[in-house]
Design an enzyme around this catalytic site. Sequence first.
Site, PDB file in Angstrom:
ATOM      1  N   ASN A  10      54.899 -12.680  31.364  1.00 20.87           N
ATOM      2  CA  ASN A  10      56.022 -12.698  30.435  1.00 20.87           C
ATOM      3  C   ASN A  10      57.254 -12.305  31.252  1.00 20.87           C
ATOM      4  O   ASN A  10      57.486 -11.133  31.518  1.00 20.87           O
ATOM      5  CB  ASN A  10      55.742 -11.697  29.309  1.00 20.87           C
ATOM      6  CG  ASN A  10      56.831 -11.695  28.259  1.00 20.87           C
ATOM      7  OD1 ASN A  10      57.887 -12.307  28.435  1.00 20.87           O
ATOM      8  ND2 ASN A  10      56.593 -10.988  27.169  1.00 20.87           N
ATOM      9  N   ARG A  94      54.540 -17.020  28.953  1.00 19.01           N
ATOM     10  CA  ARG A  94      55.274 -17.018  27.686  1.00 19.01           C
ATOM     11  C   ARG A  94      56.604 -17.733  27.936  1.00 19.01           C
ATOM     12  O   ARG A  94      57.361 -17.353  28.829  1.00 19.01           O
ATOM     13  CB  ARG A  94      55.541 -15.585  27.242  1.00 19.01           C
ATOM     14  CG  ARG A  94      56.392 -15.540  26.013  1.00 19.01           C
ATOM     15  CD  ARG A  94      56.743 -14.134  25.628  1.00 19.01           C
ATOM     16  NE  ARG A  94      57.490 -14.151  24.386  1.00 19.01           N
ATOM     17  CZ  ARG A  94      58.507 -13.336  24.124  1.00 19.01           C
ATOM     18  NH1 ARG A  94      58.877 -12.437  24.997  1.00 19.01           N
ATOM     19  NH2 ARG A  94      59.134 -13.409  22.984  1.00 19.01           N
ATOM     20  N   HIS A 183      58.548 -15.480  17.940  1.00 20.40           N
ATOM     21  CA  HIS A 183      57.341 -14.655  17.722  1.00 20.40           C
ATOM     22  C   HIS A 183      56.162 -15.522  17.278  1.00 20.40           C
ATOM     23  O   HIS A 183      55.222 -15.025  16.645  1.00 20.40           O
ATOM     24  CB  HIS A 183      57.554 -13.586  16.624  1.00 20.40           C
ATOM     25  CG  HIS A 183      58.477 -12.475  16.981  1.00 20.40           C
ATOM     26  ND1 HIS A 183      59.297 -11.885  16.046  1.00 20.40           N
ATOM     27  CD2 HIS A 183      58.714 -11.821  18.143  1.00 20.40           C
ATOM     28  CE1 HIS A 183      59.997 -10.907  16.616  1.00 20.40           C
ATOM     29  NE2 HIS A 183      59.670 -10.863  17.899  1.00 20.40           N
ATOM     30  N   ARG A 244      69.486  -5.895  16.044  1.00 21.02           N
ATOM     31  CA  ARG A 244      70.107  -7.133  15.549  1.00 21.02           C
ATOM     32  C   ARG A 244      70.369  -7.046  14.053  1.00 21.02           C
ATOM     33  O   ARG A 244      69.560  -6.492  13.299  1.00 21.02           O
ATOM     34  CB  ARG A 244      69.202  -8.339  15.804  1.00 21.02           C
ATOM     35  CG  ARG A 244      68.936  -8.632  17.259  1.00 21.02           C
ATOM     36  CD  ARG A 244      68.259  -9.985  17.410  1.00 21.02           C
ATOM     37  NE  ARG A 244      67.750 -10.183  18.751  1.00 21.02           N
ATOM     38  CZ  ARG A 244      66.464 -10.230  19.080  1.00 21.02           C
ATOM     39  NH1 ARG A 244      65.534 -10.123  18.139  1.00 21.02           N
ATOM     40  NH2 ARG A 244      66.105 -10.407  20.326  1.00 21.02           N
ATOM     41  N   GLU A 387      49.771 -10.617  21.547  1.00 25.21           N
ATOM     42  CA  GLU A 387      50.363 -11.859  22.041  1.00 25.21           C
ATOM     43  C   GLU A 387      49.783 -12.272  23.391  1.00 25.21           C
ATOM     44  O   GLU A 387      49.594 -13.460  23.644  1.00 25.21           O
ATOM     45  CB  GLU A 387      51.894 -11.685  22.134  1.00 25.21           C
ATOM     46  CG  GLU A 387      52.522 -11.654  20.750  1.00 25.21           C
ATOM     47  CD  GLU A 387      53.967 -11.177  20.748  1.00 25.21           C
ATOM     48  OE1 GLU A 387      54.189  -9.957  20.811  1.00 25.21           O
ATOM     49  OE2 GLU A 387      54.866 -12.025  20.680  1.00 25.21           O
TER      50      GLU A 387
END
Length: 406
Positions: A10, A94, A183, A244, A387
């Site tokens: 990643n 990823r 996601h 955010r 993940e």
Amino acid sequence: MTATRVLVLNSGSSSVKYQLLDMRDSNRLAVGLVERIGEENSRLKHTPLTDGGTSRERTEPIADHAAALQAVAEELAKDGLGLDSTELAAIGHRVVHGGQSFTEPTVVDDAVLAEIERLIPVAPLHNPANLTGIRTAQALRPDLPQVAVFDTAFHTTMPESAARYAIDVETADTHRIRRYGFHGTSHAYVSRATAELLGRAPEDVNVIVLHLGNGASASAVRGGKCVDTSMGLTPLEGLVMGTRSGDMDPAVIFHLMRVGGMSTDEIDTLLNKKSGLIGLCGDNDMREIRRRIDEGDERAKLAFDIYIHRLKKYIGAYCAVLGRVDAIAFTAGVGENAAPVREAAVAGLEQLGLAVDDELNAVRSDEPRLISPADARVAVAVVPTDEELEIATQTYALVHPAGKNI
Ligand code: ADP
């Protein structure tokens, strides 16, 4: 001997997270992180999980991603897990943005690299770093399949009615503006694991997945396929997140430009890095916010209430989108750990068949579990996401279609 290991990478702009897994039993052999790449004080933290799992740290300047991967390879080699091993079957990457082009994990070739590059305008922060990671890994093991697993892929099944924004169609198409969602690897994994927890096939189950980490997103999954999700063109839309804003009137941006005299970059930073929980109360860690609430802190309480209000709106909206809901699954750092968030998110939603059992909700565990009362119409579940395992599984399935039957 069949190659059964998968390295998951990643790659961020200044970091690389990695895990090495053995796909015979999905066992993790090593995990680690390189951060502050390109700075004087780069750091590599490596944890072999084969015997004992004592972490090792290296702090030394690591100039670029190539040097980072080289350092990772050296650490793995010390544990007898070198990347030159014939047991390594593939490297899974990823990749954040696959646009509409990539609906599935894909073995990387020149055309795939070119397409990920073409998508940089819609993912300027992420795709360049992901590309660097792939190219670096290719240079290290040119003979190995490199597989790109896209954050957006799971969401490509959304109908146009959910994916299109109601703006001029030509403008939208010219600039590839639409809801992509992110996601996706987590939403795919958790929706499937929720069906498994219920003892039913994914095709028969409708699930609302609430991925609540520092970044947060909700998705509506009908029969294993995503039909709506809260993040949009970028990860900024939707739920209140750690830093955010999530949803707000887009005219706030014009207002900040015209009246506040702010630049595009300043507003980008404000909405992505200085808003959400941190903007509302100065903390983005839910543990700290709960601690402050317990001490009577009003700002922390308001931040929590705004977070929950938005979450509830999405639960209600996705109940409407799905029509029939079999389960709601909480996942990621907040979703897996913060019982008060789960309790507050479904409080008062009995009409929708939703409730949590206080005792079950208070249980701490790494296992998927139900927290709704036994007679509940809709199952409420906590399903830890994974993940890296999902990327490794998808990668391995692609390069070794016989899967685990080796
Ligand atoms: P990301 O992958 O988006 O960085 P994670 O899924 O790891 O995020 O979630 C990180 C967040 O999870 C933290 O910012 C914190 O708010 C929350 N979190 C982690 N542990 C707990 C806990 N025990 N209780 C409440 N919140 C927690």
